[in-house]
Scaffold this motif. Structure first.
Motif, PDB file in Angstrom:
ATOM      1  N   GLY A 137       0.817  -1.211   0.000  1.00 34.52           N
ATOM      2  CA  GLY A 137       0.000   0.000   0.000  1.00 34.52           C
ATOM      3  C   GLY A 137       0.850   1.260   0.000  1.00 34.52           C
ATOM      4  O   GLY A 137       0.531   2.230  -0.701  1.00 34.52           O
ATOM      5  N   ALA A 138       1.943   1.257   0.767  1.00 35.18           N
ATOM      6  CA  ALA A 138       2.851   2.412   0.774  1.00 35.18           C
ATOM      7  C   ALA A 138       3.491   2.605  -0.589  1.00 35.18           C
ATOM      8  O   ALA A 138       3.647   3.742  -1.077  1.00 35.18           O
ATOM      9  N   ALA A 139       3.867   1.492  -1.242  1.00 34.86           N
ATOM     10  CA  ALA A 139       4.431   1.581  -2.595  1.00 34.86           C
ATOM     11  C   ALA A 139       3.408   2.152  -3.573  1.00 34.86           C
ATOM     12  O   ALA A 139       3.746   2.931  -4.469  1.00 34.86           O
ATOM     13  N   ALA A 140       2.131   1.784  -3.384  1.00 36.21           N
ATOM     14  CA  ALA A 140       1.074   2.303  -4.253  1.00 36.21           C
ATOM     15  C   ALA A 140       0.948   3.814  -4.118  1.00 36.21           C
ATOM     16  O   ALA A 140       0.795   4.527  -5.127  1.00 36.21           O
ATOM     17  N   VAL A 141       1.022   4.318  -2.888  1.00 35.14           N
ATOM     18  CA  VAL A 141       0.937   5.768  -2.673  1.00 35.14           C
ATOM     19  C   VAL A 141       2.106   6.467  -3.353  1.00 35.14           C
ATOM     20  O   VAL A 141       1.947   7.540  -3.962  1.00 35.14           O
ATOM     21  N   LEU A 142       3.297   5.857  -3.295  1.00 35.48           N
ATOM     22  CA  LEU A 142       4.460   6.436  -3.955  1.00 35.48           C
ATOM     23  C   LEU A 142       4.264   6.487  -5.468  1.00 35.48           C
ATOM     24  O   LEU A 142       4.542   7.513  -6.109  1.00 35.48           O
ATOM     25  N   VAL A 143       3.773   5.395  -6.043  1.00 43.78           N
ATOM     26  CA  VAL A 143       3.532   5.353  -7.487  1.00 43.78           C
ATOM     27  C   VAL A 143       2.484   6.389  -7.887  1.00 43.78           C
ATOM     28  O   VAL A 143       2.640   7.102  -8.897  1.00 43.78           O
ATOM     29  N   LEU A 144       1.420   6.516  -7.091  1.00 45.71           N
ATOM     30  CA  LEU A 144       0.374   7.486  -7.399  1.00 45.71           C
ATOM     31  C   LEU A 144       0.867   8.921  -7.228  1.00 45.71           C
ATOM     32  O   LEU A 144       0.429   9.821  -7.953  1.00 45.71           O
ATOM     33  N   THR A 145       1.766   9.129  -6.270  1.00 41.82           N
ATOM     34  CA  THR A 145       2.353  10.458  -6.106  1.00 41.82           C
ATOM     35  C   THR A 145       3.109  10.862  -7.363  1.00 41.82           C
ATOM     36  O   THR A 145       3.010  12.002  -7.838  1.00 41.82           O
ATOM     37  N   ILE A 146       3.856   9.916  -7.920  1.00 42.69           N
ATOM     38  CA  ILE A 146       4.579  10.188  -9.168  1.00 42.69           C
ATOM     39  C   ILE A 146       3.581  10.418 -10.304  1.00 42.69           C
ATOM     40  O   ILE A 146       3.749  11.337 -11.133  1.00 42.69           O
ATOM     41  N   GLY A 147       2.513   9.604 -10.331  1.00 44.73           N
ATOM     42  CA  GLY A 147       1.523   9.725 -11.396  1.00 44.73           C
ATOM     43  C   GLY A 147       0.767  11.041 -11.357  1.00 44.73           C
ATOM     44  O   GLY A 147       0.536  11.662 -12.396  1.00 44.73           O
ATOM     45  N   TYR A 148       0.369  11.481 -10.163  1.00 47.36           N
ATOM     46  CA  TYR A 148      -0.374  12.732 -10.039  1.00 47.36           C
ATOM     47  C   TYR A 148       0.544  13.953 -10.080  1.00 47.36           C
ATOM     48  O   TYR A 148       0.085  15.079 -10.294  1.00 47.36           O
ATOM     49  N   GLY A 149       1.828  13.731  -9.848  1.00 48.62           N
ATOM     50  CA  GLY A 149       2.743  14.866  -9.749  1.00 48.62           C
ATOM     51  C   GLY A 149       2.666  15.542  -8.397  1.00 48.62           C
ATOM     52  O   GLY A 149       3.211  16.625  -8.195  1.00 48.62           O
ATOM     53  N   ARG A 150       1.997  14.931  -7.475  1.00 51.42           N
ATOM     54  CA  ARG A 150       1.808  15.430  -6.098  1.00 51.42           C
ATOM     55  C   ARG A 150       1.292  14.274  -5.274  1.00 51.42           C
ATOM     56  O   ARG A 150       0.779  13.280  -5.812  1.00 51.42           O
ATOM     57  N   ARG A 270      -1.416   5.647 -12.954  1.00 48.76           N
ATOM     58  CA  ARG A 270      -2.506   5.573 -11.986  1.00 48.76           C
ATOM     59  C   ARG A 270      -3.088   4.162 -11.939  1.00 48.76           C
ATOM     60  O   ARG A 270      -3.433   3.664 -10.867  1.00 48.76           O
ATOM     61  N   TRP A 271      -3.212   3.527 -13.104  1.00 47.04           N
ATOM     62  CA  TRP A 271      -3.648   2.136 -13.116  1.00 47.04           C
ATOM     63  C   TRP A 271      -2.682   1.270 -12.307  1.00 47.04           C
ATOM     64  O   TRP A 271      -3.099   0.379 -11.556  1.00 47.04           O
ATOM     65  N   ALA A 272      -1.377   1.561 -12.436  1.00 53.64           N
ATOM     66  CA  ALA A 272      -0.371   0.791 -11.688  1.00 53.64           C
ATOM     67  C   ALA A 272      -0.535   1.000 -10.190  1.00 53.64           C
ATOM     68  O   ALA A 272      -0.464   0.054  -9.392  1.00 53.64           O
ATOM     69  N   GLY A 273      -0.768   2.248  -9.789  1.00 52.61           N
ATOM     70  CA  GLY A 273      -0.960   2.537  -8.372  1.00 52.61           C
ATOM     71  C   GLY A 273      -2.195   1.866  -7.805  1.00 52.61           C
ATOM     72  O   GLY A 273      -2.167   1.270  -6.727  1.00 52.61           O
ATOM     73  N   TRP A 278      -5.088  -2.634  -4.862  1.00 47.89           N
ATOM     74  CA  TRP A 278      -5.978  -3.804  -4.897  1.00 47.89           C
ATOM     75  C   TRP A 278      -5.239  -5.074  -4.488  1.00 47.89           C
ATOM     76  O   TRP A 278      -5.805  -5.945  -3.846  1.00 47.89           O
ATOM     77  N   LEU A 279      -3.955  -5.165  -4.855  1.00 52.39           N
ATOM     78  CA  LEU A 279      -3.148  -6.309  -4.423  1.00 52.39           C
ATOM     79  C   LEU A 279      -3.006  -6.317  -2.905  1.00 52.39           C
ATOM     80  O   LEU A 279      -3.147  -7.359  -2.252  1.00 52.39           O
ATOM     81  N   ALA A 280      -2.751  -5.144  -2.325  1.00 46.80           N
ATOM     82  CA  ALA A 280      -2.607  -5.045  -0.874  1.00 46.80           C
ATOM     83  C   ALA A 280      -3.901  -5.448  -0.170  1.00 46.80           C
ATOM     84  O   ALA A 280      -3.880  -6.178   0.834  1.00 46.80           O
ATOM     85  N   LEU A 281      -5.034  -5.008  -0.695  1.00 53.08           N
ATOM     86  CA  LEU A 281      -6.318  -5.359  -0.087  1.00 53.08           C
ATOM     87  C   LEU A 281      -6.620  -6.845  -0.233  1.00 53.08           C
ATOM     88  O   LEU A 281      -7.210  -7.461   0.666  1.00 53.08           O
ATOM     89  N   THR A 282      -6.219  -7.428  -1.357  1.00 56.49           N
ATOM     90  CA  THR A 282      -6.408  -8.868  -1.549  1.00 56.49           C
ATOM     91  C   THR A 282      -5.607  -9.649  -0.514  1.00 56.49           C
ATOM     92  O   THR A 282      -6.109 -10.603   0.099  1.00 56.49           O
ATOM     93  N   LEU A 283      -4.357  -9.251  -0.296  1.00 58.29           N
ATOM     94  CA  LEU A 283      -3.523  -9.901   0.716  1.00 58.29           C
ATOM     95  C   LEU A 283      -4.140  -9.761   2.102  1.00 58.29           C
ATOM     96  O   LEU A 283      -4.212 -10.728   2.871  1.00 58.29           O
ATOM     97  N   LEU A 284      -4.593  -8.562   2.407  1.00 57.04           N
ATOM     98  CA  LEU A 284      -5.147  -8.276   3.730  1.00 57.04           C
ATOM     99  C   LEU A 284      -6.405  -9.103   3.987  1.00 57.04           C
ATOM    100  O   LEU A 284      -6.561  -9.725   5.049  1.00 57.04           O
TER     101      LEU A 284
END
Length: 334
Positions: A137-150, A270-273, A278-284
């Motif tokens: 989930g933390a990696a997803a936030v990082l990827v989305l930060t790059i995708g959104y530019g913020r 954004r799709w990657a993020g 969704w992967l994190a939620l599946t694991l959880l």
């Protein structure tokens, strides 16, 4: 043990509750030209009116006197009211500003934020799969930060405010409708004062846009409380693990509305993020259900004595799948 009919009714109410929360992005744009702050104030005022009528109908007022005699619980309700005000306000603004997808992300990552807060604030210990889910989930936030530019601040604000709300609500230990009544009672005077001030400035849309617009603004109370009533009916009839799976319906519907109905952009990053989330939620969810199933198998053995600790472990495993209480949320939800 609930009968099959009771479970069926519970499932229908669960689908209704999370379905309404998932489709609520279709409602807030109907309230324009009212701004997000005015819509929020109307939601607070009319929610109190609606739940007060409901409580008067069922004659459930004893809790109010008990709450007033307990300053600590009253203070916690005040904190809950403040946090949910932030959550509601950001969500309404996000939807009416074209950020439905980012808002849906907030409720996707909310279970991960809840678990992280449990570790940091309650010193809870996580299993390996849970740590992996939080890391993804933390990696997803990082990827989305790059995708959104913020940083995805809308998502993070919604997730952290709702996780905090859930934490406080567990300590208050009030029923859903009662809790909403207490919180909106605290919100009522500031919200009403803001609406009166808007009216004095000539900026209040309630009376200026016709009776249809006024009726829609008044219906924010029903939109807030009705899903909560359905959720309450579901919560007493179906297991927490089932509610845990149903809770993902709301952000899924919101995400699909954002992409397919509001036509918000979804570039590859954004799709990657979202895929990582969704992967994190599946694991959880898989880990929580597996743990609950294992513990149930253990306590069902004839030679096994079901201790209080074992029962708590089962309930804890199930609650990890269900996450915090919805926005009564609010959830009430969104």
């Amino acid at each position: 043990m609930k009968s099959r009919g009771e479970r069926h009714i519970g499932l229908l109410n669960g689908f209704a509750a999370y379905g309404m929360w998932g489709l609520v992005p279709l409602f807030w744009p109907l309230l324009k030209p009212a701004g997000a702050a005015e819509i929020l104030a109307h939601r607070m005022v009319w929610s109190l009116v609606f739940v007060a009528v409901a409580l008067a109908f069922v004659r459930r007022w004893a809790w109010a006197g008990e709450l007033l005699r307990q300053p600590r619980r009253l203070a916690l309700v005040t904190v809950a009211a403040a946090v949910i005000t932030v959550n509601w306000g950001v969500y309404i603004w996000a939807v009416n500003s074209g950020h439905v997808v980012e808002a849906s992300l907030g409720y996707f990552i909310n279970p991960l934020v809840t678990i992280a807060m449990g570790v940091l604030l309650l010193k809870e210990r996580l299993r390996r799969v849970q740590w992996a889910a939080v890391g993804v989930g933390a990696a997803a936030v990082l990827v989305l930060t790059i995708g959104y530019g913020r940083p995805p601040w809308i998502s993070l604000t919604l997730a952290f405010s709702f996780a905090t709300y859930g934490l406080v609500k567990k300590k208050v230990n009030l029923g859903g409708v009662e809790s909403l009544a207490a919180e909106t009672a605290i919100q009522f005077l500031p919200a009403l004062g803001y609406l009166l001030w808007l009216g004095s400035q000539g900026d209040l849309s309630f009376a200026a846009e016709g009776p249809g617009h006024a009726a829609l603004l008044a219906s924010t109370g029903i939109v807030t409380a009705l899903p909560l009533v359905c959720f309450g009916a579901a919560a007493i009839r179906v297991p927490l693990s089932t509610l845990g799976l149903l809770q993902y319906l709301a952000p899924v519907f919101q995400f699909l509305l954002g992409v397919l109905y509001f036509h918000e952009e979804m570039p590859p990053e954004r799709w990657a993020g979202f895929a990582l989330v969704w992967l994190a939620l599946t694991l959880l969810t898989w880990d929580a259900l597996r743990t609950a199933r294992t513990l149930r198998r253990e306590i069902s053995r004839p030679s096994t004595t079901m201790t209080t600790g074992t029962v708590r472990a089962v309930r804890k495993a199930e609650s990890l799948a269900s996450g915090p209480e919805p926005l009564d949320s609010p959830a009430a939800r969104p």
